[in-house]
Design a protein around this motif. Structure first.
Motif, PDB file in Angstrom:
ATOM      1  N   ASP A 155       0.826  -1.213   0.000  1.00  0.00           N
ATOM      2  CA  ASP A 155       0.000   0.000   0.000  1.00  0.00           C
ATOM      3  C   ASP A 155       0.860   1.263   0.000  1.00  0.00           C
ATOM      4  O   ASP A 155       0.359   2.365   0.199  1.00  0.00           O
ATOM      5  CB  ASP A 155      -0.915   0.000   1.233  1.00  0.00           C
ATOM      6  CG  ASP A 155      -2.061   0.994   1.104  1.00  0.00           C
ATOM      7  OD1 ASP A 155      -2.514   1.221  -0.024  1.00  0.00           O
ATOM      8  OD2 ASP A 155      -2.484   1.540   2.128  1.00  0.00           O
ATOM      9  N   ASN A 215      -0.109   4.194  -2.726  1.00  0.00           N
ATOM     10  CA  ASN A 215      -1.313   4.947  -2.404  1.00  0.00           C
ATOM     11  C   ASN A 215      -1.077   5.825  -1.175  1.00  0.00           C
ATOM     12  O   ASN A 215      -1.492   6.984  -1.123  1.00  0.00           O
ATOM     13  CB  ASN A 215      -2.485   4.001  -2.155  1.00  0.00           C
ATOM     14  CG  ASN A 215      -3.820   4.726  -2.097  1.00  0.00           C
ATOM     15  OD1 ASN A 215      -4.084   5.636  -2.878  1.00  0.00           O
ATOM     16  ND2 ASN A 215      -4.678   4.328  -1.172  1.00  0.00           N
ATOM     17  N   ILE A 262      -1.207  10.010  -1.259  1.00  0.00           N
ATOM     18  CA  ILE A 262      -2.079  10.790  -0.379  1.00  0.00           C
ATOM     19  C   ILE A 262      -1.256  11.672   0.546  1.00  0.00           C
ATOM     20  O   ILE A 262      -1.603  12.830   0.797  1.00  0.00           O
ATOM     21  CB  ILE A 262      -3.013   9.843   0.392  1.00  0.00           C
ATOM     22  CG1 ILE A 262      -4.004   9.189  -0.583  1.00  0.00           C
ATOM     23  CG2 ILE A 262      -3.758  10.586   1.506  1.00  0.00           C
ATOM     24  CD1 ILE A 262      -4.798   8.058  -0.004  1.00  0.00           C
ATOM     25  N   ILE A 315     -13.632   8.676  -2.672  1.00  0.00           N
ATOM     26  CA  ILE A 315     -12.820   8.506  -1.461  1.00  0.00           C
ATOM     27  C   ILE A 315     -13.617   7.767  -0.395  1.00  0.00           C
ATOM     28  O   ILE A 315     -13.130   6.822   0.231  1.00  0.00           O
ATOM     29  CB  ILE A 315     -12.366   9.882  -0.926  1.00  0.00           C
ATOM     30  CG1 ILE A 315     -11.448  10.562  -1.943  1.00  0.00           C
ATOM     31  CG2 ILE A 315     -11.653   9.726   0.414  1.00  0.00           C
ATOM     32  CD1 ILE A 315     -11.141  12.015  -1.598  1.00  0.00           C
ATOM     33  N   ASP A 362     -14.045   3.877  -0.860  1.00  0.00           N
ATOM     34  CA  ASP A 362     -12.876   3.004  -0.797  1.00  0.00           C
ATOM     35  C   ASP A 362     -12.269   3.061   0.597  1.00  0.00           C
ATOM     36  O   ASP A 362     -11.732   4.088   1.008  1.00  0.00           O
ATOM     37  CB  ASP A 362     -11.845   3.430  -1.840  1.00  0.00           C
ATOM     38  CG  ASP A 362     -10.640   2.513  -1.866  1.00  0.00           C
ATOM     39  OD1 ASP A 362      -9.629   2.840  -1.221  1.00  0.00           O
ATOM     40  OD2 ASP A 362     -10.718   1.443  -2.508  1.00  0.00           O
ATOM     41  N   THR A 386      -8.456   4.021   0.873  1.00  0.00           N
ATOM     42  CA  THR A 386      -8.202   5.434   0.600  1.00  0.00           C
ATOM     43  C   THR A 386      -8.753   6.312   1.717  1.00  0.00           C
ATOM     44  O   THR A 386      -8.104   7.265   2.154  1.00  0.00           O
ATOM     45  CB  THR A 386      -8.817   5.837  -0.747  1.00  0.00           C
ATOM     46  OG1 THR A 386      -8.200   5.070  -1.794  1.00  0.00           O
ATOM     47  CG2 THR A 386      -8.611   7.317  -1.033  1.00  0.00           C
TER      48      THR A 386
END
Length: 612
Positions: free
Chosen positions: A39, A42, A46, A88, A91, A94
């Motif tokens: 991960d 991602n 962010i 957003i 998920d 996220t």
């Protein structure tokens, strides 16, 4: 040697510090434990987006001005994260990353996320019927053209949602609702509605149909548009809070505010027939459990956000303590045993809460998990994680002394954020007590997939205490305290289980040893905390008690040795503008616009002062 994906920059936080190949592998493994295998990209994406928002607090704004700016941050964040708040919210991975990084890097953004993403968007998506009214609200929320807020808490009942008094009276002839605040205590108290920005809110109110009380339901409302407040709505901004918290908290009341039929977020369990009669086959408590499901997701999001804020504060504090020189010999602040010991204990707490939140989030995200289980884990995890995080960040603030109270260093904002998360649903121990009573009814839960457990004596004591409290020991005269103790004991034991499982799951032997040390330190400290209880119940022998402090010191020393790399695994950006994140002296002199003097100066360079 494990190669670190440098495109993520998650592990590359202090490039000036030499990293050996073995330390390189250890850091990568520890970071994977914090953020999850695979991960990184991602998380890094962010993190970079939220860092780029440049949320630098403490520039002299009033609380109201800061609160208003939070809505600008919300719009910018959604735009740069892809332009869709609905995506957003839909998920889990996220959503969690946005909450967590916002807590660490843009706390003023984080305070708006629960209401916008979970209590509004997720509530409409999960409980709505797709009507044109609901779709219009979703379009406005999607880009943050309107802000989402959940209006739950009331002046008298607080967060005791099942007993709320706000009423939504069904008007069958008009096929609409009338929203009212029937008593002074029913005023919606604290939800942030003061700033004059467009809002689509979800109001929790007692549904009255054909004179019957049908329980508490969520209803969607366009509270404010660019033209002002909706008819029948009054809002009064509350005074500034004592923590400098940047929220536009308010009192909101309704006097005959009208809502369309499609405002009811009844999911697939409630409807009005052609004659205007209400139908729902569920009991009142079943209805409540179903319609308050967005609260559970919000609790898991904010639990992790509190942990992220405390992790960030702890990373900053460890870094500062390593470079801060004190005393005539210029020793590092961290070389003092009281500092190193407190930081080691805090580190064990934050790794415990990190593993707990990660495991609970993963379990609750599974589609086969029953909603009641999600509700229980959320009710248990949020108060345990947020209270522990608050304790850690408050310790950091104290150890940093004057640096800790200056907002430029972020610490005081982290304290305020943890206070806000604990307070968002009222008194945090009340939620723990509710969780404890639920545990008595349902039995002690275990996380599926968390199947590694220590075999040490201290773990057996944790399990013994948990089991004794579950049977009602100590509950006859102090039932509330006993329920809180039970919920806390389950949280502690589960945290140890998740740490032990995380250690077993890593392929790095060094990381395993570090995680085992952290778990042992966390567990042994909990035994020491309740040593009198164990002794009174015949569970802690004199010989074991005599060795408890020696064992604790040994485990503390093992973690002290690893403090720098454990802190770096939390992965704050290397260019964080906080003065304590770098050369503190140089940064403060730069802030003043002064030049650094050249030291040392000789005494003869000073003008002599004559005494004649």
């Amino acid at each position: 040697m494990t190669t670190i994906d440098t495109t993520t920059r998650l592990e590359n936080n202090t490039p000036s510090t030499p990293v050996t190949p073995r330390a390189d592998e250890l850091l990568a493994s520890l970071t994977a434990t914090v953020f999850g295998d695979g991960d990184y990209r991602n998380q890094a994406r962010i993190r970079e987006v939220i860092t780029a928002l440049g949320d630098v607090a403490g520039r002299g704004e009033t609380q109201a001005e800061e609160a208003r700016y939070s809505y600008t941050l919300l719009q910018r964040a959604i735009d740069t994260l892809g332009g869709s708040a609905r995506a957003i919210a839909a998920d889990d991975s996220t959503s969690y990353a946005v909450f967590d990084w916002a807590a660490a890097l843009a706390p003023r953004l984080m305070v708006l996320l629960p209401g916008h993403l979970k209590l509004s968007i997720a509530a409409i998506e999960n409980l709505g019927d797709g009507s044109p009214f609901q779709q219009r609200c979703l379009r406005e929320l999607d880009t943050a053209a309107a802000a989402g807020v959940g209006l739950v808490t009331e002046l008298d009942h607080g967060s005791d949602a099942i007993h709320l008094e706000t009423t939504a009276t069904w008007l069958p002839g008009q096929r609409a609702f009338r929203l009212d605040t029937p008593t002074a205590g029913a005023v919606k108290f604290m939800p942030n509605t003061a700033a004059a920005v467009p809002r689509c809110v979800v109001v929790y109110a007692r549904l009255i149909a054909d004179g019957a009380d049908e329980g508490v339901w969520p209803l969607l409302m366009r509270l404010r548009t660019s033209d002002g407040l909706a008819d029948g709505v009054e809002v009064k901004a509350l005074p500034d809070n004592g923590y400098g918290l940047w929220m536009d908290n308010a009192m909101t009341r309704f006097q005959g505010a009208g809502l369309p039929e499609s405002a009811l977020l009844g999911g697939d369990v409630a409807e009005f027939d052609a004659q205007g009669r209400f139908h729902c086959a569920l009991t009142e408590r079943q209805r409540f459990a179903r319609t308050t499901s967005p609260l559970h997701s919000a609790r898991l999001c904010t639990a992790g956000a509190a942990v992220s804020a405390a992790r960030a504060g702890l990373e900053l504090t460890v870094g500062y303590a390593r470079h801060r020189r004190v005393g005539p010999d210029g020793a590092a602040m961290i070389s003092h045993d009281h500092v190193a010991g407190q930081l080691a204990h805090a580190m064990s707490d934050m790794w415990a809460m990190t593993c707990l939140v990660n495991a609970v989030r993963a379990r609750c995200a599974r589609p086969d998990v029953d909603g009641s289980e999600v509700a229980l884990w959320a009710m248990l995890t949020k108060p345990v994680a947020s209270y522990t995080s608050w304790q850690v960040i408050e310790m950091c603030r104290q150890r940093l002394a004057a640096q800790g109270i200056l907002r430029a260093n972020h610490i005081s904002d982290y304290v305020a954020l943890c206070e806000a998360i604990m307070t968002a649903e009222g008194e945090t121990w009340a939620m723990l007590g509710a969780a404890g009573r639920a545990l008595r009814r349902s039995g002690i839960p275990y996380l599926t997939g968390v199947d590694e457990h220590p075999r040490q004596w201290w773990y057996r004591l944790l399990v013994e205490r948990e089991g004794a409290l579950a049977t009602g020991v100590d509950s006859e005269h102090q039932p509330d305290s006993a329920a809180i103790d039970l919920a806390t004991a389950v949280g502690v034991r589960t945290a140890v289980d998740t740490m032990w499982t995380a250690a077993a799951d890593t392929n790095c032997t060094a990381a395993q040893h570090v995680l085992y040390d952290l778990a042992a330190l966390y567990g042994i400290r909990r035994v020491e905390e309740h040593a009198n209880w164990y002794t009174a119940h015949g569970l802690l022998s004199r010989s074991r008690a005599a060795g408890l402090h020696r064992t604790l010191r040994a485990r503390t020393a093992a973690v002290e040795h690893r403090l720098p790399i454990l802190a770096r695994a939390f992965a704050l950006p290397e260019d964080l503008p906080a003065p304590i994140a770098g050369d503190t002296t140089a940064r403060w002199i730069g802030f003043a616009g002064w030049e650094l003097p050249t030291w040392p100066r000789s005494l003869s360079s000073h003008s002599a002062v004559r005494d004649d």
